[in-house]
Design a protein around this motif. Sequence first.
Motif, mmCIF file in Angstrom:
data_model
loop_
_atom_site.group_PDB
_atom_site.id
_atom_site.type_symbol
_atom_site.label_atom_id
_atom_site.label_comp_id
_atom_site.label_asym_id
_atom_site.label_seq_id
_atom_site.Cartn_x
_atom_site.Cartn_y
_atom_site.Cartn_z
ATOM 1 N N PHE A 183 45.314 43.812 64.629
ATOM 2 C CA PHE A 183 44.179 43.408 63.792
ATOM 3 C C PHE A 183 42.984 44.310 64.074
ATOM 4 O O PHE A 183 42.228 44.670 63.173
ATOM 5 N N GLY A 184 42.828 44.656 65.343
ATOM 6 C CA GLY A 184 41.671 45.431 65.776
ATOM 7 C C GLY A 184 41.592 46.806 65.148
ATOM 8 O O GLY A 184 40.512 47.394 65.075
ATOM 9 N N ILE A 185 42.725 47.356 64.708
ATOM 10 C CA ILE A 185 42.648 48.650 64.031
ATOM 11 C C ILE A 185 42.777 48.468 62.529
ATOM 12 O O ILE A 185 43.111 49.397 61.806
ATOM 13 N N ASN B 52 33.652 42.759 65.436
ATOM 14 C CA ASN B 52 34.713 43.169 64.517
ATOM 15 C C ASN B 52 35.488 41.964 64.016
ATOM 16 O O ASN B 52 36.653 42.066 63.656
ATOM 17 N N ARG B 53 34.827 40.860 63.986
ATOM 18 C CA ARG B 53 35.319 39.630 63.355
ATOM 19 C C ARG B 53 36.644 39.164 63.937
ATOM 20 O O ARG B 53 37.509 38.669 63.232
ATOM 21 N N MET B 54 36.762 39.300 65.253
ATOM 22 C CA MET B 54 37.988 38.859 65.912
ATOM 23 C C MET B 54 38.089 37.332 65.968
ATOM 24 O O MET B 54 39.131 36.790 66.323
ATOM 25 N N HIS B 55 36.974 36.652 65.666
ATOM 26 C CA HIS B 55 37.054 35.185 65.708
ATOM 27 C C HIS B 55 37.533 34.598 64.387
ATOM 28 O O HIS B 55 37.762 33.397 64.297
ATOM 29 N N ILE B 84 35.970 46.927 58.032
ATOM 30 C CA ILE B 84 35.029 46.819 59.155
ATOM 31 C C ILE B 84 35.708 47.211 60.461
ATOM 32 O O ILE B 84 35.170 47.949 61.278
ATOM 33 N N ARG B 85 36.935 46.744 60.620
ATOM 34 C CA ARG B 85 37.621 47.017 61.888
ATOM 35 C C ARG B 85 38.001 48.483 62.018
ATOM 36 O O ARG B 85 38.230 48.974 63.113
ATOM 37 N N ARG B 86 38.105 49.143 60.897
ATOM 38 C CA ARG B 86 38.368 50.564 61.005
ATOM 39 C C ARG B 86 37.118 51.285 61.510
ATOM 40 O O ARG B 86 37.203 52.253 62.256
ATOM 41 N N ALA B 163 41.442 57.576 67.300
ATOM 42 C CA ALA B 163 42.142 58.306 66.244
ATOM 43 C C ALA B 163 41.646 57.919 64.854
ATOM 44 O O ALA B 163 41.706 58.716 63.924
ATOM 45 N N LEU B 164 41.173 56.711 64.708
ATOM 46 C CA LEU B 164 40.702 56.253 63.394
ATOM 47 C C LEU B 164 39.296 56.736 63.090
ATOM 48 O O LEU B 164 38.732 56.418 62.049
ATOM 49 N N ARG B 165 38.710 57.485 64.012
ATOM 50 C CA ARG B 165 37.348 57.969 63.852
ATOM 51 C C ARG B 165 36.400 56.829 63.485
ATOM 52 O O ARG B 165 35.772 56.842 62.423
ATOM 53 N N PRO B 166 36.313 55.840 64.350
ATOM 54 C CA PRO B 166 35.396 54.733 64.066
ATOM 55 C C PRO B 166 33.963 55.179 64.329
ATOM 56 O O PRO B 166 33.728 56.314 64.774
#
Lengths: 296, 251
Positions: A183-185, B52-55, B84-86, B163-166
């Motif tokens: 989910f985090g990515i 990152n809205r993990m909740h 957003i998480r990206r 790697a996702l270039r956040p």
Amino acid sequence: MKLVSRKHTEKFTARFFKACGFGAGSVLIALSLMLVWNAAAFFIHVKPYDFVSKTQWDPTGSPSAYGMLSMLISTMLVAVGAMLIAIPLGIGTAAFLAEYAGRKLKNMLKPAIEMLAAIPSVAIGFLGIVVISPGLAGLTGRSNGLNALNGAILLSVMALPTIITVAQDAIDGIPISYKEASFGIGASRWQTLTQVTIPAAAPGILAAIMLGVGRAIGETMTVLMATGNAIALPHGFFDAVRTMTATIAIEMGEVPFQTTHYYALFSVAILLFIITLVINMIGEYFVGRFKKFEIR
Amino acid sequence: MQQPKLSARGISLWFGEKQVLKDIDIGFQDRQITALIGPSGCGKSTLLRCFNRMHDRTPGVRLSGHCYLDQEDIYAKSVFVAAIRRRIGMVFQKANPFAKSIYENINYGLKINGVQENQRHELIVQSLKESFLWDEVQHELHKPAAQLSGGQQQRLCIARAVALRPEVILMDEPCSALDPLSTAKIEELIKNLKADYTIVIVTHNMQQAQRIADNTVFMYMGRIIEADTTPNIFNNATNELTSSYVHGKFG
């Protein structure tokens, strides 16, 4: 004093468990030896190659014929059919229960599915005769629906509880941290399920499938009742078939002791045993391959 | 003071009846490292996970207030959570590589985020280099990630995020399960990443905060007690509570 008696108990329990272990082991070995012994007596009379490659099975005819290819293919047909139904349905249900279902629904569905495993196979066979058979007959326009497909449907019902329960445990056992990482990515639930959770749970899911296959190949009563019992090379799912297990069950009761026919049934049993063993070994091999990637 | 890259405005959060975050107001500056410190249960990890809205999927969680990435409200209805998480990557407390090969661990994130196939390899190699892992794994990229050491696994997790270039990388006690050598390596890596990313790191390790963080935020019982530059927090804290915590009087 107390210490001494404790030591005795300790010694006794150790011996007791040892005896249990050896007991179980020797029963297994004795059983295999008996199978091999009787099968060997058969293969003196009939060539092993003829046994597995000929389709004519007529032990009481003259001359008698011991080709069991039709049964072998029937067994495979029914088992493969059952798995074609049960594997997608079972893994889908397991994934739904583990990932999507709310707690309430889960608490209702899970016992219901486990209850399914408690239905006696005779009852399921009965269901095949009175419900599925007329249904299939209507669909195909034949006089009855006692055929390979009927058996496959029933066996899939019987294999489902095992597949679902074991696969769900495997999926539930994947730590939440895996899913969070996904989910985090930016992965969706679907992506996470299909590309992270299920591959990570693969050893357990494979084990579930293996148990299901074992059930489908070894089950007797249901297929005996629902598949029509015709020993002929089947051409498809709508043909009546007689599996290896059904043949043993039907003929063992009336076969004269220590005749070639009697030994032939043991040979069918040993072939059944070899098939299950090979399938299990293939399963173990893949489980091992997936396990390498497992993170502890 | 310039606009913060990432900020929380009036964030409160409840787990069922229990209020875990109380009216949090904080901004994190672009390309700086900010450490969140405080005793266990003070809400620092919970706060980090808000960004990152993990909740979202945790049952029984209620949240009020706003989080902003640049000017964009992270919790706005129009926002797609995966997007957003990206932009806001996360590294977890326990290294959690996927049950895949080293290569696939990074490739997976690129794939699901629609990065073109011909660009992926380049990105994977580069992110491994940026995470100081390349030299150690370049000849065994297709080995299961499970066979790496704990420190290597955590660096792989960082590579996966990088790697996702956040724009922002959130780190939740990334070194708490590692030995001092692996920790040192990761700290150096974090300092290096600062050039390109905004980093927020939760840590229990006061020395670590002092070694790597530009700014430090002290939290206690769901509130932010004090936020300042790291030297100020550790040497000239204005709040009594802060100075006794950083001097190890409780915790």
